[in-house]
Structures are given as structure tokens and as C-alpha cells.
Design an enzyme around this catalytic site. Structure first.
Site, PDB file in Angstrom:
ATOM      1  CG  HIS A  49      -1.860  -1.093   1.114  1.00 29.04           C
ATOM      2  ND1 HIS A  49      -1.526  -2.117   1.357  1.00 29.04           N
ATOM      3  CD2 HIS A  49      -3.388  -0.829   0.765  1.00 29.04           C
ATOM      4  CE1 HIS A  49      -2.821  -3.069   1.441  1.00 29.04           C
ATOM      5  NE2 HIS A  49      -3.578  -2.468   1.023  1.00 29.04           N
ATOM      6  CG  ASP A  52      -4.582  -5.308  -4.343  1.00 27.40           C
ATOM      7  OD1 ASP A  52      -5.486  -4.825  -3.837  1.00 27.40           O
ATOM      8  OD2 ASP A  52      -3.422  -5.795  -3.439  1.00 27.40           O
TER       9      ASP A  52
END
Length: 546
Positions: A205, A277
Site C-alpha cells: 500500500h 489489486d
């Protein structure tokens, strides 16, 4: 209503086809002002406009189970076509939507698998059935799980207890059992994060992890759980934002044709949906704009583009790529057909004939079997140490958690707050917003003079979580325990979440000192742990008014 943005609309039919392959982020709450993460969750105006333009999926977070049921119906009405509606409910639907079942993290079963594989696999399948059934009843048709990563790196900051195992046999067998149960309820499952995000100490992330292993290691460790998922008929696979130089020295897996097409499609024979993702994650967005990221992912072999940083820009990029011939009509048609086949696998929940019927269905959302499963998992995964109840206060209830704000783990009636308070322990919360508790002394890292007097109950809510960049292993908790023991101030220890932290601390504890561990962090896990430490339920846990 927000006026439509024409974007790059030379071919409206083509643009609508491409839009059906986008999955955007929305809130489970119905009002814009209720959004928990407005940076990523589109406003109602934006969401409705994109759905009317043909966007084919929404990932949801936040709200109660009842709100989610109405929200899904609203989104389908805005779209006027079948949608893929999904959520990251890796720990049961109640992890994200209050009122549904919130189960202990999957890694709890991974640890049971080494002792009793048959029982663990049976529980994993029940786990999947509970998740799939509740998801379908609330309007979702796609569960973004199971995590198929082998969490063989205890310092992993983002996978951690989300994995079904830290060994290959556990991760493979349990992920496959979960998805069989989930898909048996008419809901798509998703194996993630291909080709394996378990052995990294970097959070994708925030930055791009690099996995240095060669092909032999990948084939032995990272790939088997995905192969097991494919053999079990998993409907979709999610990509990982990480670099594997052994497979592609230039691009991360999400954007890599050798990984998604060469390995996943051709070598492993996967024929279902491939979804990226979230493309807003820094590991991708820091290097690629939304148009380029969407095009590269599609060219690599992805069918669905999840959470582009800008949906209109992503559509522009995909449309230009088709018109320029970089994406062939046949390639586009293959992704459209895979999406249609997936939708055909998940029949919609029938619309109730009346409001009374809907309310009755919601009232029965969590069945007695679901409650029994949640309780069984908590009991099986509980570990205890020492004996005897905590001494009575006055004392300090020192709670470490990620954030005091917006924390479903620590609502006002949380047992972690109320039970110690009833025994005279005043709460002190440590998170990223609190004044630093650290003294700077490596041998006595905790500034005890800032806590107050009396015995200390130490409660650690520590696990891998996105955007933290750490699973708590960088904090000096072993030294804190030694410091509190030397000062004769440690009254008890409760660890919720990471088994690796518990394993590092338990050998430091005197035999008599009361301590307990649960992989779960939800209030039900706190109640069980504190019960074993001798703290009975507080009257306020039943609720109160202000």
C-alpha cells in the site's frame, strides 16, 4: 444529479464495454457525509454517473448489515444491469458491516491445521459458507478472499493473520476449503495476492515490495496455495503489487504479462476472472498514472481494473489502447465473456415480497450455527498462561491499538475498556495520535511516570494492517515487559492479533502471571481473554445511554 462527463466518447458502445470491466470504491453508507474514507470512496453523484455509464462493479466498506442490503439494491437500480458487488470480508461479513458475523482471522485455523488437519479444514469450509451465505443475503455476490499468501515472514506488515497459514500445507488446504464453502453459497471467491505476498516485510500500500526468490522457491512455496485454489474451482484471482525479478525484471506482477498471462493463464491453466489489486495503492500509483496503469494491467492479462485512481482517465486510456490496436477486439471480448460467465455463477438474492419479509430475513442473518462457529473458533484459538486473577486496582489499563478514531475493535462498550475499569484500572490508550509513551532508554523504554501509579494491565492489539508499514515488531514490547516486571508493576498481559508477538513475549512471563492471547481483536475476543484473566463482564457491556 451530476451532469455526465463525456470523457473520450468517440465510440460510446466501446466505452460502455470497457466501463463494465472497472470496479470502483463506494461506501456501504447511503449518505456522502457518512463515508469513512472519502479519499477513496466516490460520492453518490460520481458513483451514480459511472454506473449509468456502464461501470460494472463496486467494492464496498462501512455501514451496518441492513444498510448494505439497501445500498446494494440502490446500486443495482442506478446501474440498470447486473453488477459485481464485492467487499474485503476476509474475517466474515461482520468484519466490515456491523451486525453480521465477525470471525477470528484465518491464521488461527492455520495454526490448528498442524495439530488436527481434518478439523481445521472442516472449520474453514464452514467459515466460507457463513461468509458466502451472509454476503449473498446482504446483496454482495463476490467475496475478495481467501488470502492464498503463505505468511512465512513474521515481519510481514500487511498479510500477517489474514493468511490461512504460515506453512504451505495449511495455506493450501484451508484456502481451498474456504472457497469451496463460499462458492457453494452462490458467491464468487477470489484467491489473492498472486503470485504470493507472504514473504515480504514491505507494505505494497505504501511502496513496491521486491521478492528475490528464484523459480524453484516460488514453485515450492508461493504457488501451491494458488494451484490448490484453481483446482478447487476458484472464480477469480487477484494480482499482487510486487516485483519478482525472476519472472519479470521490469514490471510488478499486476502489470506483468509474464506473470499474469505466461504463469497464471498458460502455466497454471486458470480460466476465470483476473482482477488487479487496487490501483490507487502507492506501489502502482507512484509510478504510473491511472490511464497507463489500467492499460498496462489489461495488456498484462487482467480482466477487471480495481479502484483506478481516476475512473474516467482509466477508461480514456483503455479506449485509446483499443482504438490504436494495442488491445485487440478478441482480447477485450475474452474479458467480457469471463465477466459474464462469473455473473452467471451467482444468482441474485430474491427480492422480498414485503418490508416485513425483508426485516425477517435480516433478523435471521446470523443463524445459531453461525454463532456456534464464531464461539468455537474463539475457544479453539485462545491461549493462556499463568493462573490467578488480576489484582484489584487502582491501576493502569494500558491499551496499544492502531487508532483510537474509527476503531471497530474498541467501541465505547468494549470489554477491553469496561472490565478493567470495573476492577479499578484506568485506561491509557497508545496509538499514532497519542503523546509518545517512549522514554528513549532501550532498557526502560516505557515512560512510566506518564502512566500513573499502580499495577499495569498491558493489552496489545497488534497485527498486520494495510498502510501501517509494520506488524508491531518494531516496537520494544519485550523490553517493556522486562521493565514492568523489574518494577513489579506488571499485573497481566492480553495480546490480540499477531501470534508472533505473543510467541516472543510469553517466554518472558513468570509462571504465575495471568496472560492470554487471541488472534481476534473484536469485542467478543476481548471478553473471552479477560474472562480467563479473572475479569467478569461489566454491567455497562449491555449498553447505556448518554
Amino acid at each position: 444529479m451530476v451532469p455526465p462527463n463525456p470523457g473520450h466518447a468517440a465510440n460510446p458502445s466501446l466505452r460502455r464495454q470497457l466501463a463494465s470491466l472497472l470496479v470502483v470504491r463506494g461506501s456501504g453508507h447511503s449518505r456522502d457525509g457518512q463515508r469513512r474514507y472519502p479519499r477513496w470512496e466516490l460520492s453518490n453523484g460520481e458513483l451514480r454517473r459511472l454506473l449509468e455509464q456502464g461501470v460494472g462493479g463496486v467494492i464496498l466498506l462501512g455501514g451496518s448489515a441492513e444498510e448494505l442490503r439497501l445500498r446494494c439494491a440502490q446500486l443495482r437500480q442506478w446501474a440498470g444491469q447486473p453488477l459485481l458487488l464485492c467487499a474485503d470480508v476476509e474475517e466474515g461479513v461482520g468484519q466490515r458491516f456491523e451486525g453480521a458475523s465477525w470471525l477470528v482471522p484465518p491464521l488461527a485455523l492455520g495454526r490448528l491445521h498442524g495439530e488436527d488437519p481434518e478439523r481445521a479444514e472442516g472449520l474453514a469450509e464452514r467459515y466460507g459458507r457463513c461468509t458466502g451465505r451472509q454476503a449473498r443475503r446482504l446483496g454482495l455476490n463476490w467475496v475478495l478472499g481467501p488470502v492464498c499468501d503463505v505468511n512465512n515472514n513474521p515481519a510481514n506488515p500487511v498479510i500477517n493473520v489474514r493468511a490461512w497459514g504460515d506453512t504451505v500445507p495449511a495455506a493450501s488446504a484451508l484456502a481451498a476449503a474456504f472457497l469451496r464453502g463460499c462458492q457453494a453459497e452462490g458467491v464468487l471467491a477470489c484467491a489473492k495476492h498472486f503470485p504470493g505476498h507472504g514473504d515480504t516485510s514491505t507494505d505494497s500500500h505504501l511502496e513496491l515490495p521486491v521478492i528475490p526468490h528464484g523459480w524453484e522457491r516460488l514453485e515450492a512455496v508461493e504457488l501451491p496455495p494458488f494451484q490448490a485454489a484453481i483446482a478447487a474451482g476458484v472464480a477469480s484471482v487477484m494480482t499482487a503489487h510486487l516485483q519478482l525479478p525472476a519472472l519479470d525484471a521490469e514490471r510488478p506482477a499486476t502489470l506483468s504479462e509474464p506473470v499474469l498471462t505466461g504463469l497464471l493463464r498458460r502455466r497454471l491453466g486458470f480460466t476465470g476472472l483476473v482482477v488487479t489489486d487496487a490501483l490507487v495503492m502507492e506501489s502502482i500509483s507512484a509510478q504510473h498514472g491511472p490511464a497507463q496503469a489500467a492499460e498496462l494491467a489489461f495488456l498484462a492479462g487482467a480482466d477487471l481494473i480495481l479502484m483506478p485512481a481516476d475512473a474516467e482517465a482509466a477508461l480514456d486510456g483503455l479506449e485509446r489502447a483499443v482504438e490504436a490496436g494495442r488491445i485487440s477486439p478478441e482480447r477485450l471480448q475474452a474479458s467480457l465473456e469471463r465477466r459474464q460467465r462469473a455473473l452467471a455463477l451467482c444468482p441474485a438474492e430474491p427480492t422480498p415480497a414485503s418490508l416485513e419479509t425483508l426485516l425477517a430475513q435480516l433478523e435471521q442473518l446470523v443463524s445459531p450455527q453461525d454463532r456456534a462457529l464464531a464461539a468455537e473458533l474463539l475457544e479453539l484459538s485462545l491461549e493462556t498462561h499463568g493462573g490467578g486473577p488480576l489484582p484489584m486496582g487502582p491501576g493502569v489499563n494500558l491499551i496499544r491499538l492502531d487508532s483510537q478514531l474509527n476503531s471497530p475493535q474498541l467501541p465505547a462498550r468494549a470489554p477491553a475498556l469496561l472490565r478493567p475499569a470495573a476492577a479499578g484500572y484506568g485506561a491509557r490508550l497508545l496509538d499514532g495520535l497519542s503523546p509518545s509513551p517512549w522514554s528513549g532508554d532501550p532498557d526502560a523504554p516505557l515512560a512510566l511516570e506518564r502512566l500513573g501509579e499502580g499495577p499495569v494491565l498491558l493489552q496489545l492489539l497488534v497485527r498486520g494492517n494495510p498502510f501501517r508499514g509494520s506488524a508491531g515488531g518494531d516496537e520494544p514490547w519485550p523490553a517493556v515487559l522486562r521493565q514492568l516486571l523489574a518494577a513489579r508493576r506488571l499485573a497481566g498481559l492480553a495480546v490480540y492479533g499477531s501470534p508472533y508477538l505473543w510467541q516472543s513475549l510469553r517466554p518472558l512471563l513468570p509462571p504465575h502471571l495471568p496472560a492470554a492471547y487471541s488472534p481476534g481483536q473484536m469485542p467478543e475476543a476481548q471478553a473471552l481473554v479477560l474472562q480467563r484473566l479473572g475479569l467478569a463482564a461489566s454491567a455497562l457491556e449491555g449498553g447505556f445511554t448518554d
